[in-house]
Each structure stands twice: as C-alpha cells, then as structure tokens.
Design an enzyme around this catalytic site. Structure first.
Site, PDB file in Angstrom:
ATOM      1  N   LEU A   1       3.600  34.586  24.856  1.00  8.99           N
ATOM      2  CA  LEU A   1       2.624  35.630  25.161  1.00  8.99           C
ATOM      3  C   LEU A   1       3.302  36.937  25.512  1.00  8.99           C
ATOM      4  CD1 LEU A   1       0.273  33.506  27.442  1.00  8.99           C
ATOM      5  CD2 LEU A   1      -0.133  34.184  25.079  1.00  8.99           C
ATOM      6  N   GLY A   2       4.421  36.808  26.094  1.00  9.02           N
ATOM      7  CA  GLY A   2       5.140  38.002  26.499  1.00  9.02           C
ATOM      8  C   GLY A   2       6.449  37.610  27.142  1.00  9.02           C
TER       9      GLY A   2
ATOM     10  N   GLY B   1       9.097  38.690  30.280  1.00  6.95           N
ATOM     11  CA  GLY B   1       9.281  39.480  31.484  1.00  6.95           C
ATOM     12  C   GLY B   1      10.702  39.383  31.970  1.00  6.95           C
ATOM     13  N   GLU B   2      10.845  39.820  33.164  1.00 10.26           N
ATOM     14  CA  GLU B   2      12.163  39.844  33.778  1.00 10.26           C
ATOM     15  C   GLU B   2      12.775  38.447  33.837  1.00 10.26           C
ATOM     16  OE1 GLU B   2      11.796  41.389  37.683  1.00 10.26           O
ATOM     17  OE2 GLU B   2      13.921  41.112  38.140  1.00 10.26           O
ATOM     18  N   PHE B   3      11.928  37.479  34.006  1.00  9.75           N
ATOM     19  CA  PHE B   3      12.447  36.137  34.247  1.00  9.75           C
ATOM     20  C   PHE B   3      12.463  35.256  33.020  1.00  9.75           C
ATOM     21  CE2 PHE B   3      10.745  37.648  38.251  1.00  9.75           C
ATOM     22  CZ  PHE B   3      11.887  37.567  39.016  1.00  9.75           C
ATOM     23  N   GLY B   4      11.919  35.728  31.994  1.00 10.54           N
ATOM     24  CA  GLY B   4      11.901  34.910  30.796  1.00 10.54           C
ATOM     25  C   GLY B   4      10.560  34.990  30.109  1.00 10.54           C
ATOM     26  N   LYS B   5      10.315  33.952  29.345  1.00 11.99           N
ATOM     27  CA  LYS B   5       9.130  34.020  28.502  1.00 11.99           C
ATOM     28  C   LYS B   5       7.899  33.476  29.200  1.00 11.99           C
ATOM     29  CE  LYS B   5      11.573  33.996  24.194  1.00 11.99           C
ATOM     30  NZ  LYS B   5      12.072  33.291  23.044  1.00 11.99           N
TER      31      LYS B   5
ATOM     32  N   LYS C   1       4.556  30.719  32.833  1.00 12.75           N
ATOM     33  CA  LYS C   1       5.698  31.615  33.015  1.00 12.75           C
ATOM     34  C   LYS C   1       6.908  30.746  33.269  1.00 12.75           C
ATOM     35  CE  LYS C   1       6.308  35.850  35.698  1.00 12.75           C
ATOM     36  NZ  LYS C   1       5.575  36.734  36.618  1.00 12.75           N
TER      37      LYS C   1
ATOM     38  N   ASP D   1       3.394  47.276  42.452  1.00 15.26           N
ATOM     39  CA  ASP D   1       3.881  47.422  41.084  1.00 15.26           C
ATOM     40  C   ASP D   1       2.698  47.549  40.137  1.00 15.26           C
ATOM     41  OD1 ASP D   1       5.716  47.669  39.096  1.00 15.26           O
ATOM     42  OD2 ASP D   1       6.269  45.555  39.007  1.00 15.26           O
TER      43      ASP D   1
HETATM   44  N1  LIG Z   1      -1.704  35.092  32.675  1.00 14.43           N
HETATM   45  C1  LIG Z   1      -1.281  35.625  31.547  1.00 14.43           C
HETATM   46  N2  LIG Z   1      -2.055  35.574  30.455  1.00 14.43           N
HETATM   47  C2  LIG Z   1      -1.637  36.136  29.304  1.00 14.43           C
HETATM   48  N3  LIG Z   1      -0.464  36.742  29.145  1.00 14.43           N
HETATM   49  C3  LIG Z   1       0.352  36.815  30.188  1.00 14.43           C
HETATM   50  C4  LIG Z   1      -0.008  36.266  31.442  1.00 14.43           C
HETATM   51  N4  LIG Z   1       0.986  36.487  32.303  1.00 14.43           N
HETATM   52  C5  LIG Z   1       1.918  37.155  31.631  1.00 14.43           C
HETATM   53  N5  LIG Z   1       1.552  37.363  30.357  1.00 14.43           N
HETATM   54  C6  LIG Z   1       2.318  38.063  29.331  1.00 14.43           C
HETATM   55  O1  LIG Z   1       3.681  37.929  29.595  1.00 14.43           O
HETATM   56  C7  LIG Z   1       4.251  39.218  29.834  1.00 14.43           C
HETATM   57  C8  LIG Z   1       5.301  39.115  30.914  1.00 14.43           C
HETATM   58  O2  LIG Z   1       4.680  38.598  32.062  1.00 14.43           O
HETATM   59  P1  LIG Z   1       5.061  39.090  33.509  1.00 14.43           P
HETATM   60  O3  LIG Z   1       4.941  40.556  33.518  1.00 14.43           O
HETATM   61  O4  LIG Z   1       4.259  38.375  34.498  1.00 14.43           O
HETATM   62  O5  LIG Z   1       6.521  38.621  33.584  1.00 14.43           O
HETATM   63  P2  LIG Z   1       7.550  39.094  34.624  1.00 14.43           P
HETATM   64  O6  LIG Z   1       8.758  38.297  34.449  1.00 14.43           O
HETATM   65  O7  LIG Z   1       6.915  39.081  35.962  1.00 14.43           O
HETATM   66  O8  LIG Z   1       7.754  40.592  34.161  1.00 14.43           O
HETATM   67  P3  LIG Z   1       8.236  41.800  35.002  1.00 14.43           P
HETATM   68  O9  LIG Z   1       8.486  41.353  36.377  1.00 14.43           O
HETATM   69  O10 LIG Z   1       9.436  42.261  34.283  1.00 14.43           O
HETATM   70  O11 LIG Z   1       7.100  42.793  34.929  1.00 14.43           O
HETATM   71  C9  LIG Z   1       3.094  40.108  30.194  1.00 14.43           C
HETATM   72  O12 LIG Z   1       3.348  41.429  29.905  1.00 14.43           O
HETATM   73  C10 LIG Z   1       2.001  39.532  29.363  1.00 14.43           C
HETATM   74  O13 LIG Z   1       2.070  40.015  28.066  1.00 14.43           O
END
Ligand SMILES: Nc1ncnc2c1ncn2[C@@H]1O[C@H](COP(=O)(O)OP(=O)(O)OP(=O)(O)O)[C@@H](O)[C@H]1O
Length: 865
Positions: free
Chosen positions: A47-48, A50-54, A80, A175
C-alpha cells in the site's frame, strides 16, 4: 477469478458470474501456500512505504463461516511491517513505533486510523491497522487540483474533530500533513502515522528533524526557542492542510529566492514577513478561518474550540459538537461510527480501488501538490449537498434504531414516484438485511450506522449502496460485512441504546442542527462554485511536504472517562460482553515500560501531573511480550516461517478494568490542564472582519515596505534571538538511550509546564537573560546578539540582507550556533520569547492597532460617500 493472483492482491473474491454475489473462492492447499502470510493474515500488495518499511494490504486467512457466506467479505487490513533488524539498534525508531502503538490503542474516533492488533515474529513486527482504502488524501487533492469548498469543509471538519479528540487525550500528533491523511472507502478522512505523538525531543533534535520539509511546521517550532504549545502547532498544520485543500498548493510557496523551499530559515523568514495570500477562488469565509489559523504567533492563533465555532464550519456543527467523551462512550459500547460516503449527483469519481491501492514511495509523496496536465477535472455539480453524513448517533429516535435511515430526514423529494419506488426497495433491502443480520447472530458485531441523504443535505441516503456503510465490530476481531446491498444498524445492546439516548439528550436538537445556516452556506458555496468555474490556480510549483517535527506536547487528561468496570456493569447483553472481553485482549494495555524507569519510579510527583504520561496509559511502553502464539509467519522463505505471536498481556485482563479508565484517567487532576485559551474572541463576523482586515491590509500595504517592514524584521530578529542553539539543547550524548528517553520524558514534563504557564499567563516574569555566547564569525549569532537589545527596546533597525536570511540549517543545526551556556535554557528562552513577543506585539500585528482600524473605517466610509 481465482483467489490467488499474481500480485497476491485481494480482489474481494468477486466472481465474474452474473449473480454478482460473493462466493468464497475454493482454494486448494497448493494455492494457499503461494500466499505470503503474516500471522492470521494473507498479505497482498504494498500500500505504501514508510520510514519503517512496507505497509501491506492484508486479509484474514480464514473467513468466518456463516450461513450468510455470500454477504461476508473478509475484512481488509493494512499491515505495517517493521523489520526487527531495522529498529533493534535504533532506539529512536523503536520508541516511535511503541509510541504509535500505545497512542492508537487509546484512540477511537472515526477519523483516526484504528489499531486492530499487533503481531510479531522473530523478524517482523506487524502493526495491523484498519485499511483506509480510499488512498492517500494527498493524491485525492492532486487528482482534483483542489477541493470544492463543500468537500473541503466536510473533510476539514473531520480533521478538526479527529485532532480535537487526539488533544483531548493529552496527545498531540505533531506530524499532521497531507501524507499522513488517508481516506476510507467513503471518502472520509483518516488520520494516520502517530509516530511523533507526544514524543519529546530535545531542541537539537527538533531542529534536526524539522529541516526535512517544514511546510506544515508552525513557525514557533523553527524560529522560537520557547517550549511550544504543541496543540497550537497541530492547529497550524491543520491550517496548512486546509489551505492546500482549498488552494491546491501550499501557502508561502512562492518565494522567488527560495523556490524549492529548501532553505528552511529563509522559508520561515518568508512566512513571517509575507502576508498570507489567497487565490481568488478562496472565498472570504474560509479565508477568514485560514487567517486566524495561520498566525505566526501561537498565542494569537485560533484554538480548536474556536475553529469549531467558526462560521465556515457551521454546516458541520452537529458533528463537531460530538465530544471526545461521547466518542469514547460510543467506543466503549462498541458502537463505532463510520461516515457514509458523500453522494454525487453526477460526474463519476474514480473509485478508489481497495485492491490496487496507491503504491507510493515516500519520495513520490514528497512531491507536494504538483498539478499535472493529466489531472481529471470533474464538472462541479450545480449544488452539492452538505454531505457531511455523520450524525449524532444519539439522535436516532427509538423507533428508528434498527434502521439506518431516519424517517425524519427523508429525501426531500421523497414524494416523487421514483422516490417512493426507491424507498420501497430500500425498505425491502432493509428488512432483508435485518433478517440476515439476525440470523448471523455473531454477537460481537455491534453496529452503528450513520448515514445521510446527500440530496437533502443532512439526511441519510435513500439508497444505501454496498459502499455506503461500514460496519464496525469488535476492535480486535472486526469483520467488515459488505458485498450485499445493505448493512443495517444492529444495536443489540440495550445499554448502547440507553447511552445513545443520553448522548442525544446532551446534545439536543442535533438533528435540527443540521439545518442551521444552510441557506447562507449554500449561497456562499454556490458562489464558490462560480468561482471554481472561472478561476484557475496560478500555482503549480512543487514543494516538499514532509517534515518531522519534534519537541513536546502539553497533554491534558480527561477524567470523565467511564471506567471499564462501569461499562462492563452496564453492558448486559451477551453481545456486549463478548465484545468487551475481546477488547480486553487488546494487546497493549498495561505493558512493561521500555525505559520509563526514571520517569515512573523516581518521580512520584510527576505521576500526579497532568503533563506526564503515567503508567498504564499512553506511553512509549513496549508492548508486552507475554505472548500468545498463533500460527503465522511471513512465508517468503522457509526460514521466515516462525511463530507469529500476538502481543498480549494476561495482566491486561485484570488491570484493564480498574486501570485503564478509572484508575488512570480519574487519577489525574484536570484542574491544571486547560483548553487552549479562549482569549481570541470571534466576536465579529468573519465577513465583517474580512472587510475590515482588507481595508487594514490596504492601508498597511503601502507601509509594509517601509517602517512596518523594518519593524517586522525586528520582530523576527528578536524571535530568532531566542532560537536555541543545538548545544544548548543537546542532551548529554553520553547518556544511554534508555536513560535519555527517561530524561526526555521528564524534560517534556518540565517544558510542558512552562509552556502551559506561558500560555496561561504570557506576562509571567521573565527568567534571567540567556547566557549563550555566539561564535565568532557566526553571522546569525552575531545578528542575534546585536539585536537582543534592539528587540527589547523595539528599535526599528532593519536587518541587512545577508542577516535577514535566517539561519541556515545543516544537520538540523543553525549554522554557527554552537557555544551556549546550557543553564536553564528552556526558561530563559521562554521568557525571552515572551518578552520579545510582548514588545513586538504591535509591530508584528499592526492590523490590531485601534488607530489603524479607525483609519480603515473612515477610509471605507469616505470611499462609500
Ligand atoms: N491504514 C492504512 N490503510 C491504507 N494505506 C496505508 C495505511 N497505513 C499506511 N498506509 C500506506 O502506507 C504508507 C506509509 O505508511 P506510514 O506513513 O504509516 O508509514 P511510516 O513508516 O509511519 O511512514 P513515515 O513515518 O515515514 O511517515 C502511507 O503513506 C499509505 O500510503
């Protein structure tokens, strides 16, 4: 369609047969093995990232067996996945993850992503979240260039409601940005990414993390050293988000000297010196709101309470008046609301695909709101309804409780033959679904529907499509039942109903409230549409939109939370009991603390402080690993096929009832925790104020380049004087990570205290002046020191060009700001800034001058004559 596709993506199992009913795919063992799984979930597409992975799409391996299999879709989740390797040596990351988990477990609001559970195996931690299948809000705006006012108003109300809820829990998000907002399938806002919640960082870290892309960060985070009121910083971010929604680009995005916004100092200088500009198509009322939010001085910035009362949000007053307590009560009774999908009259919207959801890398997302030529534009409907959709659950009349459609809010054209026929279908469907629901009798599914008829503006829809209602069940094991045409409100708990009635009583006229001010709003919205048709955005410049704020929050606690025990007592039905019991298996309550030894054990006074995260509630506590084994793995390689464990704490069962709400929340005195001050009165109507401001702006425009400009420069300089240099703020780097965190918690407490006091009493006696010594050759530091006196005496010395450029931040540190006395830095800085802000109040905000107002008034009058 085969249940297994190449991308391991769940397509809902919809078959191509003409019946259109969902059928459980017949999966062979062979096919099953092809799935990548994690615990009880099959993982699908990414789906996306982020900092920690997919973040992966997931759905349960096993479908709940039921006689109504055709109605049941497995609930999709977003998993996540965090590689343990990546956090094991990085304490900060670990803390971030646990903060996120611990925050989410206490938050239950329709516009906040819901934590389902957390799983882990030896290689991964998987945070299982509710799946927001509408995709990223960022892209949603991008596709539309900008949002129609009516839609922006709806979504902004949801944002404000969610943020207010977060703040009411004593947390701040810190944030908030477009990238951290998602949409659910009904195009409602979902706030995600709580990694920075309530995390306190030293100033050093703040500077460091702020310089990524501070487009959403409040100026006080960058140009001031005052321990900031984090709630106000969240509000600023909301303002930036609102601006982006309405304008299609970020504010202060047009500095020719800093086109990329990469020079943080210059950016903030520009923000502080340049009045907020609006494109023509943003109308006066939202402009007024933005003007009140995007105020550099946090003390003068509007607070959430006032935002909620702002005229622009009137169409959603009813929704906004649902208090955090009410959300909690609803959650405790397992009645979670989802907002129904806004309906469009015409013009199709690209359906957000749950299966092929946006896959975006971080770098992708940081591109801001680039408007490209491939954007799809939709014809603006002649008059969109106020499709806010959510209604106070309590306003459901007793005779309508089993219906998602409120008879009192029928479609306003319900007398037409078509409507009558439609209604007959709806009724039939409702009955059908009711029968099905009764036969399902899965007791944990306590559902509540809020629906609205988009055509009538505030009433429920006449037709409920499969996408219109989302059913929430137990937070731990929830199943989304869809695929049929209708999902029905099943409030089986008498207590729920009782409670809802109470809520309704507390909020009388909620249904009528829907009608308030409609004509006026519609007029303005209508004219907005006219604007939309004739205007186009002149801004297309990309801007990075990601930032990582730091620093601290001043939490407030809600002592009115009902205890779990009370709730259990109230909950009489078996269904309710079951759901509550399931809640009790929530993985993260009352867990051992990762590093709060100092904070918890040695500071009893802190525990009584409303600022402190006390034991048992939100904290960075590491989820307990008193684990319950479940079969699961992340089967890509055989080596991965290790046991996945649900983080689970047995003690939780015993402690939760007594601790989670009654023990924790009621322990905490709310006396010292205040709402943000209400000192900013919204006495004048926005339009009046707008007109007045306009004239003032005109009057001042000529002066801006002259004396006022100089004064403002001085104000900025004096604010900058207070910027803490990194060495001031840096903690003892030799401290162990664990200790450091504990220290940060304490420090955050102290800072929050000063922050709170300063917000309550801005005229607090200043602390002794700063001891910092600037470096030789440090132009910024020199300018700072040389302007210290100047600011205090309000002299109007203009900053030379080179000095007017704020500090250049490298590695998070303002250049050349290295040596400082570390003593009492926070208090010194607070007082300095306070003093500076008092001294320069008139300079910074010339529009508040009575003389100017009078001048403006006469000017306008003479013009009229
Ligand atoms: N609950 C969800 N439903 C659908 N897509 C999601 C969801 N959570 C995260 N995503 C997708 O995954 C991507 C990364 O998620 P998220 O931002 O939570 O990761 P992260 O590791 O916390 O990123 P960062 O801390 O770098 O902002 C989001 O931009 C979104 O596209």
């Amino acid at each position: 369609m085969s249940s297994t596709n190449k991308r391991h993506t769940y397509y809902g199992g919809v078959t191509n047969d003409s019946s259109g009913t969902f059928q459980h795919p017949q999966r062979t063992t062979e096919q099953r093995r092809k799935h990548v799984t994690f615990g009880p979930y099959i993982l699908g597409s990414t789906l996306g990232e982020g900092e920690f992975g997919k973040v992966k799409l997931g759905w349960p391996k096993s479908f709940p067996s039921s006689s109504n299999a055709t109605l049941e879709f497995p609930k999709q989740v977003a998993v996540k996945l965090i590689k343990r390797d990546t956090i094991s040596n990085d304490y900060k990351k670990e803390v971030k993850i646990y903060r996120e988990i611990n925050a989410l477990k206490h938050l239950s609001h329709p516009n906040i992503v819901k934590l389902e559970e957390v799983l882990q195996n030896s290689r991964y931690i998987g945070i299982v979240l509710e799946y927001a299948c509408g995709g990223e809000f960022y892209r949603y705006i991008q596709k539309r260039r900008r949002l129609k006012e009516i839609n922006a108003c709806r979504l902004f109300s949801q944002l404000i409601s969610g943020v207010h809820y977060i703040h009411s829990k004593g947390l701040v998000h810190r944030d908030l940005k477009l990238e951290n907002l998602l949409l659910d399938k009904n195009e409602n806002l979902v706030i995600t990414d709580f990694g920075f919640v309530n995390e306190f960082c030293s100033r050093n870290e703040l500077m460091k993390t702020s310089c990524g892309s501070p487009c959403y960060a409040a100026p006080e985070l960058v140009i001031s050293a005052e321990p900031y009121e984090a709630r106000k910083a969240d509000i600023w971010s909301c303002g930036v988000i609102l601006y982006a929604m309405l304008a299609g680009y970020l504010p202060w995005d047009d500095d020719p000297n800093n086109p990329e916004g990469s020079d943080i100092g210059r950016l903030y200088n520009y923000i502080s010196l340049t009045p907020l500009k609006f494109p023509d198509y943003i109308l006066p009322i939202p402009r007024d709101l933005l003007r009140r939010i995007l105020v550099s001085d946090p003390k003068r910035r509007i607070n959430l309470k006032q935002i909620k009362k702002h005229e622009w949000l009137k169409p959603h007053f009813s929704f906004l008046s649902i208090t955090p307590d009410e959300w909690d009560k609803l959650q405790n009774t397992q009645s979670i609301f989802r907002l129904a999908k806004p309906t469009r009259r015409y013009g199709s919207r690209p359906q957000s695909s749950c299966s092929t959801s946006s896959i975006g890398s971080r770098s992708d997302k940081r591109d801001s709101l680039v408007i490209d030529s491939t954007l799809i534009t939709f014809p603006a409907p002649p008059q969109e309804s106020q499709n806010h959709i959510i209604t106070r659950p309590a306003s459901i009349a007793s005779d309508q409780r089993l219906s998602p459609i409120r008879r009192s809010h029928r479609h306003n054209r319900s007398n037409s033959a078509a409507s009558v026929a439609l209604q007959a279908v709806v009724n039939a469907d409702r009955e059908y679904a009711l029968n099905h629901e009764q036969s399902l009798s899965s007791a944990q599914n306590i559902r509540q529907i809020t629906a609205c008829n988009a055509t009538s503006g505030f009433s429920p829809p006449s037709v409920i499509n499969s996408g219109d209602v989302l059913i929430e069940t137990s937070p731990i094991k929830r199943n989304t039942i869809s695929g049929g045409n209708i999902l029905i409100n099943l409030e089986k708990e008498t207590t729920t109903l009782t409670h809802i009635s109470q809520v309704q009583q507390n909020n009388t006229n909620s249904s009528q409230n829907h009608q308030y001010n409609k004509p006026r709003t519609q007029n303005s919205l209508q004219s907005a549409n006219n604007f939309y048709r004739t205007s186009s955005s002149p801004h297309t410049k990309p801007r990075p939109t990601s930032y990582h704020p730091g620093s601290y929050t001043a939490p407030s606690y809600n002592s009115n939370m009902p205890s779990m025990h009370e709730i259990n007592e109230k909950t009489t039905s078996s269904a309710s009991s079951q759901t509550l019991n399931q809640r009790e298996t929530s993985p993260f309550d009352f867990t051992p603390y990762l590093a709060l030894d100092t904070c918890i054990t040695s500071c009893s006074s802190i525990e009584s402080s409303p600022k402190l995260i006390t034991h048992g509630q939100f904290s960075m506590a590491k989820p307990s690993v008193d684990l319950q084994s479940v079969s699961g793995d992340l089967i890509k390689y055989k080596a991965d096929a290790e046991v996945v464990t649900r983080m689970y704490d047995e003690r939780y069962k015993q402690k939760r009832k007594s601790l989670r709400y009654s023990g924790i929340f009621s322990d905490i005195s709310c006396d010292t925790v205040t709402e943000e001050s209400d000192d900013l009165k919204l006495s004048e109507s926005p339009i009046q104020q707008h007109a007045e401001r306009k004239s003032i702006e005109n009057t001042n425009a000529e002066n801006l380049s002259g004396k006022n400009m100089e004064n403002r420069d001085n104000a900025i300089i004096s604010a900058k004087k207070s910027v803490k240099v990194p060495s001031e703020r840096s903690l003892n780097e030799t401290e162990s990570a664990k200790k450091r965190f504990s220290f940060l918690s304490l420090y955050s407490y102290n800072n929050s205290k000063s922050s709170l006091y300063s917000s309550m009493d801005s005229k607090r006696k200043p602390s002794p002046p700063s001891q910092r010594r600037p470096n030789k050759g440090d132009s910024y530091a020199n300018s700072r020191s040389s302007s210290t006196k100047a600011s205090n005496t309000s002299t109007s010395r203009k900053l030379p060009k080179d000095q007017s450029t704020p500090m250049i931040i490298q590695d998070g540190l303002p250049l050349g700001t290295k040596e400082v006395a570390p003593n009492a830095r926070s208090s010194v800085m607070v007082s300095e800034v306070n003093k500076a802000s008092v001294d320069n109040k008139a300079i910074q905000y010339p529009e508040q001058s009575t003389a100017k107002r009078v001048l403006g008034f006469f000017k306008r009058r003479s013009m009229r004559v």
